[in-house]
Write a protein that holds these residues in place. Structure first.
Motif, PDB file in Angstrom:
ATOM      1  N   UNK A   1      -6.577  -5.577  -4.786  1.00  0.00           N
ATOM      2  CA  UNK A   1      -7.308  -6.475  -3.890  1.00  0.00           C
ATOM      3  C   UNK A   1      -7.374  -7.933  -4.351  1.00  0.00           C
ATOM      4  N   UNK A   2      -7.205  -8.177  -5.647  1.00  0.00           N
ATOM      5  CA  UNK A   2      -7.254  -9.542  -6.170  1.00  0.00           C
ATOM      6  C   UNK A   2      -6.088  -9.728  -7.126  1.00  0.00           C
ATOM      7  N   UNK A   3      -5.070 -10.466  -6.691  1.00  0.00           N
ATOM      8  CA  UNK A   3      -3.867 -10.633  -7.508  1.00  0.00           C
ATOM      9  C   UNK A   3      -3.902 -11.898  -8.363  1.00  0.00           C
ATOM     10  N   UNK A   4      -5.061 -12.537  -8.475  1.00  0.00           N
ATOM     11  CA  UNK A   4      -5.118 -13.714  -9.347  1.00  0.00           C
ATOM     12  C   UNK A   4      -4.875 -13.270 -10.790  1.00  0.00           C
ATOM     13  N   UNK A   5      -4.322 -14.161 -11.578  1.00  0.00           N
ATOM     14  CA  UNK A   5      -3.888 -13.823 -12.939  1.00  0.00           C
ATOM     15  C   UNK A   5      -5.018 -13.285 -13.819  1.00  0.00           C
ATOM     16  N   UNK A   6      -6.239 -13.684 -13.557  1.00  0.00           N
ATOM     17  CA  UNK A   6      -7.355 -13.252 -14.397  1.00  0.00           C
ATOM     18  C   UNK A   6      -8.020 -11.975 -13.908  1.00  0.00           C
ATOM     19  N   UNK A   7      -7.671 -11.516 -12.699  1.00  0.00           N
ATOM     20  CA  UNK A   7      -8.272 -10.290 -12.149  1.00  0.00           C
ATOM     21  C   UNK A   7      -7.415  -9.102 -12.561  1.00  0.00           C
ATOM     22  N   UNK A   8      -7.899  -8.342 -13.510  1.00  0.00           N
ATOM     23  CA  UNK A   8      -7.160  -7.185 -14.011  1.00  0.00           C
ATOM     24  C   UNK A   8      -8.029  -5.954 -13.880  1.00  0.00           C
ATOM     25  N   UNK A   9      -7.389  -4.818 -13.700  1.00  0.00           N
ATOM     26  CA  UNK A   9      -8.113  -3.547 -13.659  1.00  0.00           C
ATOM     27  C   UNK A   9      -8.868  -3.302 -12.371  1.00  0.00           C
ATOM     28  N   UNK A  10      -8.483  -3.969 -11.274  1.00  0.00           N
ATOM     29  CA  UNK A  10      -9.187  -3.772 -10.011  1.00  0.00           C
ATOM     30  C   UNK A  10      -8.341  -3.006  -8.995  1.00  0.00           C
ATOM     31  N   UNK A  11      -7.220  -2.436  -9.436  1.00  0.00           N
ATOM     32  CA  UNK A  11      -6.328  -1.713  -8.528  1.00  0.00           C
ATOM     33  C   UNK A  11      -6.960  -0.415  -8.054  1.00  0.00           C
ATOM     34  N   UNK A  12      -6.554   0.004  -6.863  1.00  0.00           N
ATOM     35  CA  UNK A  12      -7.159   1.157  -6.206  1.00  0.00           C
ATOM     36  C   UNK A  12      -6.060   2.104  -5.724  1.00  0.00           C
ATOM     37  N   UNK A  13      -6.200   3.397  -6.020  1.00  0.00           N
ATOM     38  CA  UNK A  13      -5.330   4.419  -5.443  1.00  0.00           C
ATOM     39  C   UNK A  13      -6.026   4.944  -4.192  1.00  0.00           C
ATOM     40  N   UNK A  14      -5.260   5.056  -3.090  1.00  0.00           N
ATOM     41  CA  UNK A  14      -5.812   5.544  -1.824  1.00  0.00           C
ATOM     42  C   UNK A  14      -5.010   6.753  -1.346  1.00  0.00           C
ATOM     43  N   UNK A  15      -5.716   7.747  -0.855  1.00  0.00           N
ATOM     44  CA  UNK A  15      -5.083   8.962  -0.351  1.00  0.00           C
ATOM     45  C   UNK A  15      -4.358   8.683   0.957  1.00  0.00           C
ATOM     46  N   UNK A  16      -3.248   9.403   1.194  1.00  0.00           N
ATOM     47  CA  UNK A  16      -2.527   9.229   2.457  1.00  0.00           C
ATOM     48  C   UNK A  16      -3.284   9.903   3.600  1.00  0.00           C
ATOM     49  N   UNK A  17      -3.233   9.307   4.776  1.00  0.00           N
ATOM     50  CA  UNK A  17      -3.877   9.892   5.955  1.00  0.00           C
ATOM     51  C   UNK A  17      -3.198  11.217   6.284  1.00  0.00           C
ATOM     52  N   UNK A  18      -3.917  12.185   6.748  1.00  0.00           N
ATOM     53  CA  UNK A  18      -5.320  12.144   7.168  1.00  0.00           C
ATOM     54  C   UNK A  18      -6.305  12.470   6.050  1.00  0.00           C
ATOM     55  N   UNK A  19      -5.813  12.573   4.817  1.00  0.00           N
ATOM     56  CA  UNK A  19      -6.716  12.833   3.703  1.00  0.00           C
ATOM     57  C   UNK A  19      -7.621  11.625   3.466  1.00  0.00           C
ATOM     58  N   UNK A  20      -8.761  11.859   2.848  1.00  0.00           N
ATOM     59  CA  UNK A  20      -9.720  10.807   2.548  1.00  0.00           C
ATOM     60  C   UNK A  20      -9.929  10.725   1.044  1.00  0.00           C
ATOM     61  N   UNK A  21     -10.148   9.515   0.544  1.00  0.00           N
ATOM     62  CA  UNK A  21     -10.468   9.332  -0.862  1.00  0.00           C
ATOM     63  C   UNK A  21      -9.778   8.123  -1.455  1.00  0.00           C
ATOM     64  N   UNK A  22     -10.449   7.510  -2.416  1.00  0.00           N
ATOM     65  CA  UNK A  22      -9.883   6.399  -3.170  1.00  0.00           C
ATOM     66  C   UNK A  22     -10.584   6.327  -4.512  1.00  0.00           C
ATOM     67  N   UNK A  23      -9.905   5.713  -5.486  1.00  0.00           N
ATOM     68  CA  UNK A  23     -10.486   5.570  -6.820  1.00  0.00           C
ATOM     69  C   UNK A  23      -9.968   4.279  -7.439  1.00  0.00           C
ATOM     70  N   UNK A  24     -10.819   3.634  -8.215  1.00  0.00           N
ATOM     71  CA  UNK A  24     -10.449   2.406  -8.921  1.00  0.00           C
ATOM     72  C   UNK A  24      -9.920   2.795 -10.295  1.00  0.00           C
ATOM     73  N   UNK A  25      -8.741   2.291 -10.647  1.00  0.00           N
ATOM     74  CA  UNK A  25      -8.093   2.501 -11.946  1.00  0.00           C
ATOM     75  C   UNK A  25      -7.783   3.960 -12.253  1.00  0.00           C
ATOM     76  N   UNK A  26      -7.563   4.781 -11.210  1.00  0.00           N
ATOM     77  CA  UNK A  26      -7.237   6.196 -11.411  1.00  0.00           C
ATOM     78  C   UNK A  26      -6.713   6.776 -10.108  1.00  0.00           C
ATOM     79  N   UNK A  27      -6.046   7.904 -10.225  1.00  0.00           N
ATOM     80  CA  UNK A  27      -5.631   8.622  -9.024  1.00  0.00           C
ATOM     81  C   UNK A  27      -6.885   9.131  -8.320  1.00  0.00           C
ATOM     82  N   UNK A  28      -6.874   9.097  -7.002  1.00  0.00           N
ATOM     83  CA  UNK A  28      -8.029   9.527  -6.212  1.00  0.00           C
ATOM     84  C   UNK A  28      -8.066  11.040  -6.073  1.00  0.00           C
TER      85      UNK A  28
END
Length: 149
Positions: free
Chosen positions: A73-100
Motif C-alpha cells: 500500500x505504500x511504496x515510498x522508500x522508507x515504508x517497509x514491512x507493510x505488504x499484505x497477502x490477500x486471498x483470491x475471490x471468492x475466499x476471504x482473508x488478508x494478512x500483513x507480512x504473512x500468508x493469509x
C-alpha cells in the motif's frame, strides 16, 4: 570537455556526465537498489514495491507461493514491512507480512442458482457449511426447517 562526476548519497547515486561550466542541466539521480526511480535534474523519488521482490523469504514470494495476491500500500522508500497477502475471490482473508488464512462460507459467498445458497433456498431449507477453511469446498449441506409447533 570536462570529465564527469558521480557521487552517492544514502538512497541514490547522482551523475553529472560533464562538469564543464557550459554543460548545465545534464545531471541525473538514480535510486540505489532495492529501490527504483530516476530524477532528471532533481533528486529521484525512490520507491520500493515489496511485492515485486522474489526470494525465499520475500513478500512477493510468500503471497504467490500461497496462491494469494500481494499488495504494497505504500511504496515510498522508507515504508517497509507493510505488504499484505490477500486471498483470491471468492475466499476471504488478508494478512500483513504473512500468508493469509483464507476462508469461504459456501452458504454466504455463492450466489449462483446451483450453488449451496441457491440450492437450499429453492428447496425451502437452510444451508450449513461446517468448515469454512478456504480449502474445504463442497462440504455444505441443506437442513430441513424444524416442524411448526
Amino acid at each position: 570537455t570536462a570529465a564527469g562526476m558521480v557521487w552517492t548519497m544514502a538512497t541514490q547515486t547522482c551523475d553529472d556526465p560533464d562538469i564543464a561550466a557550459a554543460s548545465r542541466n545534464d545531471w541525473t539521480c538514480t535510486c540505489v537498489a532495492p529501490t527504483s526511480g530516476v530524477g532528471m535534474q532533481a533528486a529521484a523519488a525512490c520507491v520500493i514495491d515489496e511485492c515485486v521482490q522474489r526470494c525465499p523469504s520475500c513478500s512477493g514470494t510468500t503471497c504467490v507461493n500461497s496462491g494469494q495476491s500481494c499488495d504494497d500500500p505504500d511504496t515510498s522508500a522508507l515504508a517497509r514491512g507493510d505488504w499484505i497477502c490477500r486471498c483470491p475471490a471468492p475466499q476471504l482473508g488478508e494478512a500483513v507480512r504473512a500468508a493469509a488464512s483464507c476462508t469461504i462460507n459456501e452458504c454466504d459467498d455463492m450466489t449462483c442458482d446451483t450453488c449451496a445458497k441457491g440450492v437450499c433456498a429453492d428447496a425451502g431449507q437452510a444451508c450449513n457449511d461446517p468448515n469454512t477453511d478456504g480449502l474445504a469446498l463442497r462440504d455444505w449441506t441443506c437442513t430441513c426447517p424444524a416442524p411448526a409447533s
